[in-house]
Design an enzyme around this catalytic site. Structure first.
Site, short mmCIF file in Angstrom:
data_model
loop_
_atom_site.label_atom_id
_atom_site.label_comp_id
_atom_site.label_asym_id
_atom_site.label_seq_id
_atom_site.Cartn_x
_atom_site.Cartn_y
_atom_site.Cartn_z
N ASP A 40 0.87 -1.19 0.00
CA ASP A 40 0.00 0.00 0.00
C ASP A 40 0.90 1.23 0.00
OD1 ASP A 40 -2.11 2.01 0.75
OD2 ASP A 40 -3.28 0.22 1.15
N GLY A 83 -13.45 6.41 -2.55
CA GLY A 83 -14.14 6.84 -1.34
C GLY A 83 -15.63 6.76 -1.58
N SER A 123 -16.84 -3.02 -9.01
CA SER A 123 -17.83 -2.35 -8.17
C SER A 123 -19.22 -2.37 -8.81
CB SER A 123 -17.39 -0.89 -8.00
OG SER A 123 -18.45 -0.10 -7.53
N ALA A 124 -20.23 -2.26 -7.97
CA ALA A 124 -21.60 -2.09 -8.46
C ALA A 124 -21.74 -0.81 -9.27
CB ALA A 124 -22.57 -2.07 -7.28
N TYR A 154 -15.30 6.99 -11.79
CA TYR A 154 -14.95 5.76 -11.06
C TYR A 154 -15.53 4.50 -11.74
CZ TYR A 154 -15.09 2.56 -6.97
OH TYR A 154 -14.97 1.50 -6.11
N LYS A 158 -13.72 1.18 -13.73
CA LYS A 158 -13.94 -0.20 -13.27
C LYS A 158 -14.37 -1.08 -14.46
CE LYS A 158 -13.34 -0.07 -8.69
NZ LYS A 158 -12.11 -0.66 -8.14
N GLN A 223 -33.68 7.10 -0.88
CA GLN A 223 -32.85 6.32 -1.81
C GLN A 223 -32.52 4.97 -1.16
OE1 GLN A 223 -31.99 9.05 -0.08
NE2 GLN A 223 -29.79 9.44 -0.02
P1 NAD Z 1 -9.84 1.62 0.77
O1 NAD Z 1 -9.78 3.01 0.27
O2 NAD Z 1 -10.04 1.41 2.24
O3 NAD Z 1 -8.55 0.82 0.34
C1 NAD Z 1 -7.85 1.06 -0.87
C2 NAD Z 1 -6.37 1.13 -0.54
O4 NAD Z 1 -5.65 1.36 -1.77
C3 NAD Z 1 -6.01 2.31 0.39
O5 NAD Z 1 -5.37 1.83 1.56
C4 NAD Z 1 -5.08 3.16 -0.45
O6 NAD Z 1 -4.03 3.77 0.29
C5 NAD Z 1 -4.53 2.15 -1.45
N1 NAD Z 1 -3.96 2.84 -2.62
C6 NAD Z 1 -4.47 3.91 -3.28
N2 NAD Z 1 -3.62 4.31 -4.24
C7 NAD Z 1 -2.55 3.46 -4.19
C8 NAD Z 1 -1.34 3.39 -4.93
N3 NAD Z 1 -1.07 4.27 -5.91
N4 NAD Z 1 -0.46 2.41 -4.63
C9 NAD Z 1 -0.72 1.54 -3.60
N5 NAD Z 1 -1.85 1.56 -2.88
C10 NAD Z 1 -2.76 2.53 -3.16
O7 NAD Z 1 -11.00 0.90 -0.07
P2 NAD Z 1 -11.76 -0.50 0.17
O8 NAD Z 1 -13.12 -0.19 0.63
O9 NAD Z 1 -10.90 -1.41 0.96
O10 NAD Z 1 -11.86 -1.01 -1.33
C11 NAD Z 1 -10.99 -2.00 -1.88
C12 NAD Z 1 -11.35 -2.22 -3.34
O11 NAD Z 1 -12.73 -2.60 -3.45
C13 NAD Z 1 -11.17 -1.00 -4.25
O12 NAD Z 1 -10.76 -1.41 -5.53
C14 NAD Z 1 -12.58 -0.44 -4.35
O13 NAD Z 1 -12.76 0.32 -5.53
C15 NAD Z 1 -13.40 -1.71 -4.34
N6 NAD Z 1 -14.78 -1.50 -3.88
C16 NAD Z 1 -15.05 -1.29 -2.57
C17 NAD Z 1 -16.38 -1.11 -2.17
C18 NAD Z 1 -16.74 -0.91 -0.72
O14 NAD Z 1 -17.93 -0.83 -0.41
N7 NAD Z 1 -15.79 -0.80 0.21
C19 NAD Z 1 -17.41 -1.13 -3.12
C20 NAD Z 1 -17.10 -1.33 -4.44
C21 NAD Z 1 -15.78 -1.54 -4.82
#
Ligand code: NAD
Length: 331
Positions: A40, A83, A123-124, A154, A158, A223
């Site tokens: 990370d 986010g 993602s959805a 976003y 995806k 919603q």
């Molecule tokens: P999160 O933001 O908590 O974790 C993502 C991590 O990626 C962060 O710790 C961030 O520092 C790291 N990151 C960002 N840029 C980086 C880089 N250049 N190099 C290395 N690391 C980097 O998000 P999450 O909720 O754990 O989501 C994980 C995955 O699941 C993501 O791909 C997100 O798009 C996908 N997702 C999550 C949700 C959800 O509800 N949490 C829903 C749909 C999709």
């Protein structure tokens, strides 16, 4: 039949291991006897990682992706600049820029380093806006993603990367897996600072409100969404990686609730009676979204086990404790 199951001694890279799902996944895999490298740009915020090795790398860079993917059998790519709706709506250019670089460089590094299995977290938000205009929405099936009209920024990235995973599978024989998460929540996730999502934001606001106070809600509260607890999510993606299914799969819950319902559940957990104040100027995302889980259940024998209420009890208590420790709760 599964291609090969991960377990004792399997060498695994989890990217985004400093983030919410990646941190939980790392602990789960290490507990299962796998050797885990976490990568990370930041450490986990709330507790130490369970990874055997943790490297700070910027996966927008090809050289860093090559370093991250050396000597491992499997890669779970959970790194993303992302986010909640407020953040992705206000940062479309940087979100598309960073995530395209991360995902293209990771796929190519995985190919060059001869990794056998690669899971991509979609993602959805890939689902078309035209199917999500009503609060009483039909659950979204995987095939509904086309004709494409994903979430701007976003969601387009995806969908594009999902497509590239398919091409790497077809053209290079790489075992790619694509999971479409629908609103994953739980403890150890971001709950403030602008990147938090609705369950965490609502838990924080309820915790900080006085017993008969007021809570601000984004939109009119009508919603709808469905929410999946993080332990179910982690179980699902490991099952997917252990399978030989290479098409996109939904992973989430299919119990549809309004944002008002969500606030009511959290308020009841907290034992508070709060007045709702609606801010219609704030972004709300699509009007309604639910997950059709038929394919996931049939293909992997998986289904969510943790109810919304159980998951919110754990999440609320954790967020309230964090706020208390940081002196941010009203006395
Ligand atoms: P999160 O933001 O908590 O974790 C993502 C991590 O990626 C962060 O710790 C961030 O520092 C790291 N990151 C960002 N840029 C980086 C880089 N250049 N190099 C290395 N690391 C980097 O998000 P999450 O909720 O754990 O989501 C994980 C995955 O699941 C993501 O791909 C997100 O798009 C996908 N997702 C999550 C949700 C959800 O509800 N949490 C829903 C749909 C999709």
């Amino acid at each position: 039949m599964s291609e090969s199951r991960s377990g004792n001694g399997t060498r695994i890279l989890v990217t985004g291991a400093g983030g919410f799902i990646g941190h939980h996944l790392t602990a789960y895999l290490a507990g299962r006897g796998c050797w885990v490298r976490g990568v990370d740009i930041k450490p986990p915020e709330y507790e130490p990682t369970a990874a055997h090795e943790f490297e700070f790398l910027d996966l927008r860079r090809r050289a860093d992706c090559l370093q991250a993917t050396r000597n491992v059998d499997q890669v779970y790519n959970l790194a993303a600049n992302m986010g909640g709706i407020g953040f992705i709506e206000a940062n479309k250019a940087v979100v598309m820029h960073d995530n395209t670089l991360i995902n293209m460089n990771m796929l190519e590094a995985v190919r060059l380093n001869g990794i056998k299995k690669y899971l991509y977290s979609s993602s959805a938000c890939v689902y078309p806006g035209y199917l999500q205009k009503s609060a009483e929405v039909s659950p979204l099936r995987e095939s509904d993603a086309y004709p494409a009209d994903p979430e701007d920024g976003y969601g387009w990235e995806k969908l594009f990367t999902e497509r590239q995973c398919r091409h790497y599978h077809e053209d290079y024989g790489l075992s790619t897996y694509v999971v479409r998460f629908h609103n994953i929540f739980g403890p150890l996730g971001t709950y403030d600072g602008g990147r938090e999502k609705s369950p965490a934001a609502i838990c924080r606001k309820v915790a900080q409100a006085s017993n008969d106070g007021e809570i601000e809600i984004w939109g009119d509260g009508k919603q709808t969404r469905s929410y999946c607890y993080v332990s179910d999510c982690v179980d699902g993606i490991v099952r997917l990686m252990d399978s030989d299914y290479h098409q996109p799969l939904n992973l989430g819950q299919d119990r549809l609730v309004t944002i008002d319902d969500l606030v009511d559940v959290v308020s009841a957990i907290a034992g508070k009676r709060l007045r709702k104040r609606y801010d219609l100027t704030k972004p709300q995302g699509v009007r309604g979204r639910n997950a059709d889980l038929t394919l996931m259940k049939k293909t992997l024998g998986w289904e969510p086990r943790v109810s919304l209420e159980e998951g919110l009890v754990k999440t609320y208590r954790w967020i309230a404790r964090q706020l208390e420790q940081n002196g941010r709760l009203k006395q």
